[in-house]
Design a protein around this motif. Structure first.
Motif, mmCIF file in Angstrom:
data_model
loop_
_atom_site.group_PDB
_atom_site.id
_atom_site.type_symbol
_atom_site.label_atom_id
_atom_site.label_comp_id
_atom_site.label_asym_id
_atom_site.label_seq_id
_atom_site.Cartn_x
_atom_site.Cartn_y
_atom_site.Cartn_z
ATOM 1 N N LEU A 55 0.961 -1.220 -0.009
ATOM 2 C CA LEU A 55 0.097 -0.125 0.049
ATOM 3 C C LEU A 55 1.012 1.115 -0.023
ATOM 4 C CD1 LEU A 55 -3.044 -0.646 0.646
ATOM 5 C CD2 LEU A 55 -2.697 0.771 2.661
ATOM 6 N N LEU A 56 0.649 2.215 -0.929
ATOM 7 C CA LEU A 56 1.811 3.147 -1.176
ATOM 8 C C LEU A 56 1.340 4.248 -0.132
ATOM 9 C CD1 LEU A 56 2.143 3.403 -5.113
ATOM 10 C CD2 LEU A 56 3.366 2.111 -3.156
ATOM 11 N N SER A 57 2.313 5.376 -0.193
ATOM 12 C CA SER A 57 2.473 6.321 0.967
ATOM 13 C C SER A 57 0.978 7.289 1.255
ATOM 14 C CB SER A 57 3.670 7.309 0.639
ATOM 15 O OG SER A 57 3.446 7.968 -0.772
ATOM 16 N N THR A 58 0.393 7.628 0.375
ATOM 17 C CA THR A 58 -0.876 8.385 0.407
ATOM 18 C C THR A 58 -1.878 7.735 0.899
ATOM 19 O OG1 THR A 58 -0.413 10.118 -1.138
ATOM 20 C CG2 THR A 58 -2.640 9.908 -0.759
ATOM 21 N N SER B 136 12.106 -1.330 -2.375
ATOM 22 C CA SER B 136 11.886 -0.189 -1.250
ATOM 23 C C SER B 136 11.752 1.156 -1.957
ATOM 24 C CB SER B 136 13.118 -0.360 -0.249
ATOM 25 O OG SER B 136 12.955 0.558 0.876
ATOM 26 N N SER B 137 11.914 2.175 -1.071
ATOM 27 C CA SER B 137 11.444 3.482 -1.757
ATOM 28 C C SER B 137 12.285 4.603 -0.823
ATOM 29 C CB SER B 137 10.119 3.739 -1.385
ATOM 30 O OG SER B 137 9.637 4.994 -1.448
ATOM 31 N N ILE B 138 12.311 5.871 -1.773
ATOM 32 C CA ILE B 138 12.909 7.052 -1.246
ATOM 33 C C ILE B 138 11.997 7.425 -0.154
ATOM 34 C CG2 ILE B 138 14.213 8.049 -3.277
ATOM 35 C CD1 ILE B 138 11.306 9.582 -3.656
ATOM 36 N N MET C 241 3.628 6.384 7.449
ATOM 37 C CA MET C 241 3.671 4.827 7.620
ATOM 38 C C MET C 241 4.341 3.896 6.705
ATOM 39 S SD MET C 241 3.041 2.665 9.701
ATOM 40 C CE MET C 241 1.847 2.192 10.912
ATOM 41 N N TYR C 242 3.937 4.247 5.298
ATOM 42 C CA TYR C 242 4.522 3.653 4.262
ATOM 43 C C TYR C 242 5.928 3.514 4.325
ATOM 44 C CZ TYR C 242 5.992 2.649 -0.564
ATOM 45 O OH TYR C 242 6.598 2.179 -1.829
ATOM 46 N N GLY C 243 6.932 4.738 4.700
ATOM 47 C CA GLY C 243 8.206 4.855 4.740
ATOM 48 C C GLY C 243 8.663 3.974 5.745
ATOM 49 N N GLY D 152 -2.443 5.799 -5.135
ATOM 50 C CA GLY D 152 -2.225 5.916 -3.707
ATOM 51 C C GLY D 152 -0.853 6.281 -3.456
ATOM 52 N N GLY D 153 -0.055 6.942 -4.476
ATOM 53 C CA GLY D 153 1.438 7.240 -3.913
ATOM 54 C C GLY D 153 1.278 8.794 -3.879
ATOM 55 N N THR D 154 2.630 9.124 -3.556
ATOM 56 C CA THR D 154 2.528 10.714 -3.408
ATOM 57 C C THR D 154 3.674 11.133 -4.484
ATOM 58 O OG1 THR D 154 2.619 10.301 -1.017
ATOM 59 C CG2 THR D 154 3.055 12.592 -1.639
ATOM 60 N N SER D 155 4.237 10.392 -5.068
ATOM 61 C CA SER D 155 5.140 10.766 -6.204
ATOM 62 C C SER D 155 4.151 10.629 -7.824
ATOM 63 C CB SER D 155 6.462 10.011 -6.500
ATOM 64 O OG SER D 155 6.043 8.771 -6.588
ATOM 65 N N ASP D 156 2.853 10.540 -7.386
ATOM 66 C CA ASP D 156 1.981 10.288 -8.640
ATOM 67 C C ASP D 156 1.858 11.429 -9.307
ATOM 68 O OD1 ASP D 156 1.953 7.687 -6.948
ATOM 69 O OD2 ASP D 156 -0.410 7.911 -7.150
ATOM 70 N N PHE D 157 2.121 12.614 -8.784
ATOM 71 C CA PHE D 157 1.840 13.975 -9.754
ATOM 72 C C PHE D 157 2.477 13.702 -10.961
ATOM 73 C CE2 PHE D 157 5.414 14.851 -6.931
ATOM 74 C CZ PHE D 157 6.247 15.679 -7.700
ATOM 75 N N SER E 9 9.757 16.054 2.523
ATOM 76 C CA SER E 9 10.552 15.026 3.455
ATOM 77 C C SER E 9 11.420 14.134 2.300
ATOM 78 C CB SER E 9 9.625 14.450 4.221
ATOM 79 O OG SER E 9 8.980 13.436 3.740
ATOM 80 N N TRP E 10 11.176 14.027 1.370
ATOM 81 C CA TRP E 10 11.935 12.871 0.496
ATOM 82 C C TRP E 10 12.935 13.703 -0.090
ATOM 83 C CZ3 TRP E 10 7.188 10.097 -2.198
ATOM 84 C CH2 TRP E 10 6.494 9.459 -1.187
ATOM 85 N N PRO E 11 14.269 13.246 -0.384
ATOM 86 C CA PRO E 11 15.283 13.886 -0.923
ATOM 87 C C PRO E 11 15.155 14.418 -2.306
ATOM 88 C CG PRO E 11 15.644 11.471 -0.825
ATOM 89 C CD PRO E 11 14.282 11.677 -0.238
HETATM 90 N N1 SER Z 1 6.328 6.159 -5.244
HETATM 91 C C1 SER Z 1 6.072 5.776 -4.101
HETATM 92 C C2 SER Z 1 4.773 6.509 -3.277
HETATM 93 O O1 SER Z 1 4.527 7.778 -3.738
HETATM 94 C C3 SER Z 1 6.993 5.856 -3.238
HETATM 95 O O2 SER Z 1 7.688 4.606 -3.116
HETATM 96 O O3 SER Z 1 4.327 6.209 -2.338
#
Ligand code: SER
Length: 339
Positions: free
Chosen positions: A80-83, A124-126, A154-156, A203-208, A299-301
Motif C-alpha cells: 500500500l503506497l504512501s498517500t 523499497s523506496s525514497i 507509515m509507508y516509509g 495511492g502514491g505521493t510521487s504520482d503527480f 520530506s523526500w530527498p
Molecule cells: N512512489 C511511492 C509513493 O509515492 C514511493 O515509493 O508512495
C-alpha cells in the motif's frame, strides 16, 4: 531438460508487476507464478505459469503456493503506497509489514526445503528518508543510504523496517537453537518515483509526475497536488525493471548493502510540467498544493546518491531525463491514447 525455475511475483497486477511480468516473459528464464488481490487481465495470463487471486495476509494460501511450487525467486511487490497508507495506517502496516513477514517466512521455508537460498527481491523506496527541512533538502540534494532515515509516513516506516527484516532473515534468522542449512538471500532497491507509459500509479505521493503526463496525453486538465518547487528523483519504468533484474543476477559476494539507492533524474514539479508542455503544448496544468501530500514530498530527498549500486552491481540508468521523455514516455503515451 529441466523446466525453468519458478519466480513468484506478488502485486503482479500493479505498475511494476505488469512491466516485470512482460520482461520476464520475453526473457523466458522463469516460470512465473503471480499473486495479486485482483485477477490479472486476460492478456497477461499466457505469460504466467500460474496465477492466484488472493491476499498476502492469507497464510493458508501462501502455504498452498509453497507446497505446489519450488519457488527460487520472490519479487515481493505487493504494498500500500504512501498517500493511501496515511489514510489507513493500520491497514498499511498489516499489508506492508505483516504481509512481507509472511512472504519472508515462506521464502525461508523454501530455502530450507531446497537447501539453497531463495532470492527475495523487495522494492523499497525514497520514502524511507525523512529530510527534516527544505533547507536540509537543498543543502544535501543527493542522499546516501545511511542518511536521514527518519521517515514521516507509515509507508516509509514500513519499508525501512522491512529492509531490516530482510537483513535479519538473511543473516540472523533463528540464530539461537535451530540449525539453518540455507537462509533466504535478501536484496532491496530504494526506488525514486517511477513513471510508466502504460499505467498510472494509485495511492502514491510521487504520482503527480505520471498523472500530469497521462492527463496531458489524454487532453485532460491536471491540478498538481504539490507546488511548482517540489523536487523529487524519478525513473522510467523500464530502468526500474532492469534494476530489479540486474540486482537479482548480481553475485552475492559483491553486495555490500541490503538495500540500494538507484538514481536516474531529478526534477521539480514545475520542470516536470515544462517537459510535459514541450510535447503537449495545450496541457492545462495548474498547481493546487495539498498541504499534507506536499509535506511528504518535501520530506523526500531531491535526488539520491547511487554510488554504491554503481560500484557493487554495475547500476547505470539507460533513461536520463531527455531519453526518458523523448524516447520512452512521450511516444508510448501518445500511441497508448491514440488507440
Ligand atoms: N512512489 C511511492 C509513493 O509515492 C514511493 O515509493 O508512495
Amino acid at each position: 531438460m529441466a523446466p525453468p525455475p519458478v519466480a513468484l511475483i506478488t502485486g503482479a497486477n500493479g505498475e511494476i508487476g505488469r512491466s516485470l511480468l512482460e520482461r520476464l516473459h520475453q526473457e523466458g528464464r522463469y516460470r512465473v507464478v503471480t499473486l495479486d488481490l485482483t485477477p490479472l487481465p486476460e492478456r497477461f495470463r499466457p505469460m504466467c505459469h500460474e496465477t492466484y487471486a488472493g491476499n498476502i495476509l492469507d497464510r493458508y494460501l501462501l502455504d498452498q503456493l509453497a507446497a505446489h511450487h519450488e519457488i527460487e525467486v520472490v519479487f515481493h511487490l505487493a504494498a500500500l503506497l504512501s498517500t493511501r497508507g496515511e489514510r489507513d495506517p493500520d491497514l498499511a502496516h498489516q499489508i506492508n509489514v505483516e504481509g512481507t513477514l509472511h512472504l519472508m517466512r515462506m521464502a525461508q521455508q523454501q530455502s530450507s526445503r531446497l537447501g539453497r537460498p531463495v532470492r527475495f527481491i523487495l522494492p523499497s523506496s525514497i520514502a524511507v528518508y525523512g529530510v527534516p527541512t527544505l533547507d536540509a533538502k537543498a543543502a544535501q540534494p543527493r542522499v546516501r543510504e545511511d542518511q536521514f532515515l527518519e521517515p514521516i509516513t507509515m509507508y516509509g516506516c514500513n519499508k525501512l523496517y522491512c529492509e531490516h527484516l530482510g537483513r535479519y532473515f538473511m543473516r540472523h534468522y533463528r540464530s539461537v537453537g535451530a540449525s539453518n542449512n540455507a537462509r533466504l538471500d535478501f536484496r532491496a532497491i530504494r526506488f525514486p518515483g517511477l513513471v510508466s507509459a502504460d499505467t498510472v500509479p494509485s495511492g502514491g505521493t510521487s504520482d503527480f509526475g505520471p498523472e500530469m503526463l497521462h492527463a496531458a496525453a489524454q487532453g485532460r486538465p491536471y491540478q498538481c497536488f504539490v507546488g511548482p518547487d517540489a523536487r523529487l528523483p524519478f525513473m522510467a519504468m523500464p530502468d526500474a525493471v532492469r534494476a530489479l533484474l540486474t540486482l537479482l543476477d548480481a553475485d552475492r559476494g559483491a553486495l555490500s548493502l541490503p538495500s540500494y539507492n538507484v538514481g536516474a533524474f531529478s526534477l521539480s514539479a514545475q520542470e516536470f510540467a515544462d517537459r510535459v508542455r514541450r510535447h503537449f503544448p495545450d496541457a492545462a496544468i495548474t498547481f493546487e498544493p495539498d498541504a499534507a501530500r506536499a509535506r511528504i514530498v518535501d520530506s523526500w530527498p531531491a535526488d539520491v546518491d547511487d554510488t554504491q549500486a554503481r560500484a557493487d552491481w554495475g547500476w547505470s540508468p539507460i533513461y536520463d531525463l531527455d531519453r526518458a521523455f523523448d524516447e520512452y514516455l512521450v511516444p508510448a503515451v501518445r500511441s497508448r491514447y491514440a488507440r
